[in-house]
Design a protein around this motif. Sequence first.
Motif, PDB file in Angstrom:
ATOM      1  N   SER A 135       0.839  -1.198   0.000  1.00  0.00           N
ATOM      2  CA  SER A 135       0.000   0.000   0.000  1.00  0.00           C
ATOM      3  C   SER A 135       0.869   1.240   0.000  1.00  0.00           C
ATOM      4  O   SER A 135       1.877   1.307   0.712  1.00  0.00           O
ATOM      5  N   LEU A 136       0.487   2.236  -0.806  1.00  0.00           N
ATOM      6  CA  LEU A 136       1.343   3.397  -1.048  1.00  0.00           C
ATOM      7  C   LEU A 136       0.577   4.705  -0.983  1.00  0.00           C
ATOM      8  O   LEU A 136      -0.589   4.771  -1.367  1.00  0.00           O
ATOM      9  N   HIS A 137       1.261   5.721  -0.492  1.00  0.00           N
ATOM     10  CA  HIS A 137       0.718   7.073  -0.515  1.00  0.00           C
ATOM     11  C   HIS A 137       1.883   8.001  -0.850  1.00  0.00           C
ATOM     12  O   HIS A 137       2.850   8.097  -0.105  1.00  0.00           O
ATOM     13  N   ILE A 138       1.776   8.696  -1.994  1.00  0.00           N
ATOM     14  CA  ILE A 138       2.894   9.482  -2.503  1.00  0.00           C
ATOM     15  C   ILE A 138       2.461  10.910  -2.770  1.00  0.00           C
ATOM     16  O   ILE A 138       1.448  11.157  -3.419  1.00  0.00           O
ATOM     17  N   LYS A 139       3.241  11.848  -2.266  1.00  0.00           N
ATOM     18  CA  LYS A 139       2.991  13.273  -2.496  1.00  0.00           C
ATOM     19  C   LYS A 139       3.668  13.683  -3.796  1.00  0.00           C
ATOM     20  O   LYS A 139       4.859  13.465  -3.982  1.00  0.00           O
ATOM     21  N   GLN A 140       2.896  14.284  -4.701  1.00  0.00           N
ATOM     22  CA  GLN A 140       3.445  14.752  -5.962  1.00  0.00           C
ATOM     23  C   GLN A 140       3.459  16.278  -5.994  1.00  0.00           C
ATOM     24  O   GLN A 140       3.137  16.940  -5.005  1.00  0.00           O
ATOM     25  N   LYS A 141       3.826  16.833  -7.131  1.00  0.00           N
ATOM     26  CA  LYS A 141       3.869  18.278  -7.265  1.00  0.00           C
ATOM     27  C   LYS A 141       2.465  18.867  -7.188  1.00  0.00           C
ATOM     28  O   LYS A 141       1.475  18.206  -7.467  1.00  0.00           O
ATOM     29  N   SER A 142       2.396  20.138  -6.807  1.00  0.00           N
ATOM     30  CA  SER A 142       1.128  20.877  -6.716  1.00  0.00           C
ATOM     31  C   SER A 142       0.148  20.206  -5.761  1.00  0.00           C
ATOM     32  O   SER A 142      -1.069  20.244  -5.964  1.00  0.00           O
TER      33      SER A 142
END
Length: 451
Positions: free
Chosen positions: A224-231
């Motif tokens: 399980s993954l949670h990734i912060k991207q741009k904007s």
Amino acid sequence: MFTYVKLKNYKSLVDFEVDLTDSKNNPKKMVIIYGENGAGKTNFINAFFTLFETLNTKVYKRIIDKLMGKKADNKNDKRNIKLIINKIIKDNFKSIEDIINDAKTIDSKENIILEFGFKLNGKYGKYYIEMRENGIAREKLEYVLSKNKTRFFDISDKEKYINKSLFNSNKYFKEISDLIDKFWGKHSFLSIIFFEIMDKSKKYINKNMPKDINNIVEYFLSTSLHIKQKSNIEKGRINVARKFIFPMNRGIITKTKKEEKKLNYTENILNYFFTTLYSDVKKVFYNREYKDNKIKYKLFFKKQIYGQIKDIDFSLESAGTQKLLNLFPLLLISLNRDKVSAIDEFDSNIHDILIYNIISSMANFIKGQLIITTHNTTLLETKIKKDYIYLFNIDSNGKKILIPITEYERKNPNTNFRKRYLKGLYGGIPMIDDIDFGDLFNQDDLYVKEK
């Protein structure tokens, strides 16, 4: 659980390796990663998502084919359907070429390599995938078979090795070999296997599919993954235990005893979690509407506001509180044996004290593996094992390295790792001069006059 990760020409991680095992060679239950902005923390977490994407290319291809086959009554409808489908495909369904374009180090002409060491059901394994500009160049899997680590498969342009002893049926082995001849390169072997699992009946898979390969595919897919991207855009995937309702904030379920039991169970767990963390939250509950054998549920907080108890729709809560609900299932997953959760910027929008309380409280209950990146330095003062703490640094050759803080300094009763980290003794923090905002203002003023 993952024991190590090696990456080459992957985003900003050109030549990267990290060991995630303890002194007994067991995977660490918790990995807490620090580093300055741009160090590579998000790219490291993203590598697990890339692994997930490579497993899905063949399944995605069938979904895309079905979407593209959708018919329209007129030209305008056809154009609108095409625009919608293209956006869905771009946002959700990546081909191997899309994955490569997204993952490759800028201006690199070398192949991308991802290698994951893992431990599953008490046995160690290694999965390797190498990607050139337009497809897969090599893929191999090693895992324990009859107490010895064995090559399960090793496939490249020059060689196609599949361990025949894994298969109970010569017929099915031939089928798999034919599928590799037809699809491998545009799809990984594990992607082909996953397609087979989804396409065939459970009885057929149990009879013909090598159990260990099936388990490994399911294990990688269960991360399980949670990734912060741009904007401030976020992406990820969550494997929620079947005893929980998902999504947890709102939704519609069938009115059955089984589904209502899951709803009640989720409600009780969330009530305990949030009333423990927030003093003004007195109760957490689902507002339920019953209609046509369906239950429409919506999460509410019963909060004390200026001496009065009021029911507050959860959608009105702060970004930090809503993020806690989004992350809550990932925390629960890591409490299960062999399950992995990886969370980028775990502390974003959430108070330091809440992060401190959550991580320190769950540390002793993790049976799987929890990997997080954070800037919350209060965690350095918890009783969490210091070799769980990792720092991203750049060595004298410009190579990015990720190693436990204990590699810099062994723990002793008088060591305050947080103070020493903030002083820059271990690296992994921004090293900048003071900014003269008065000087900045004057330069801006001159720029406006010149213009």
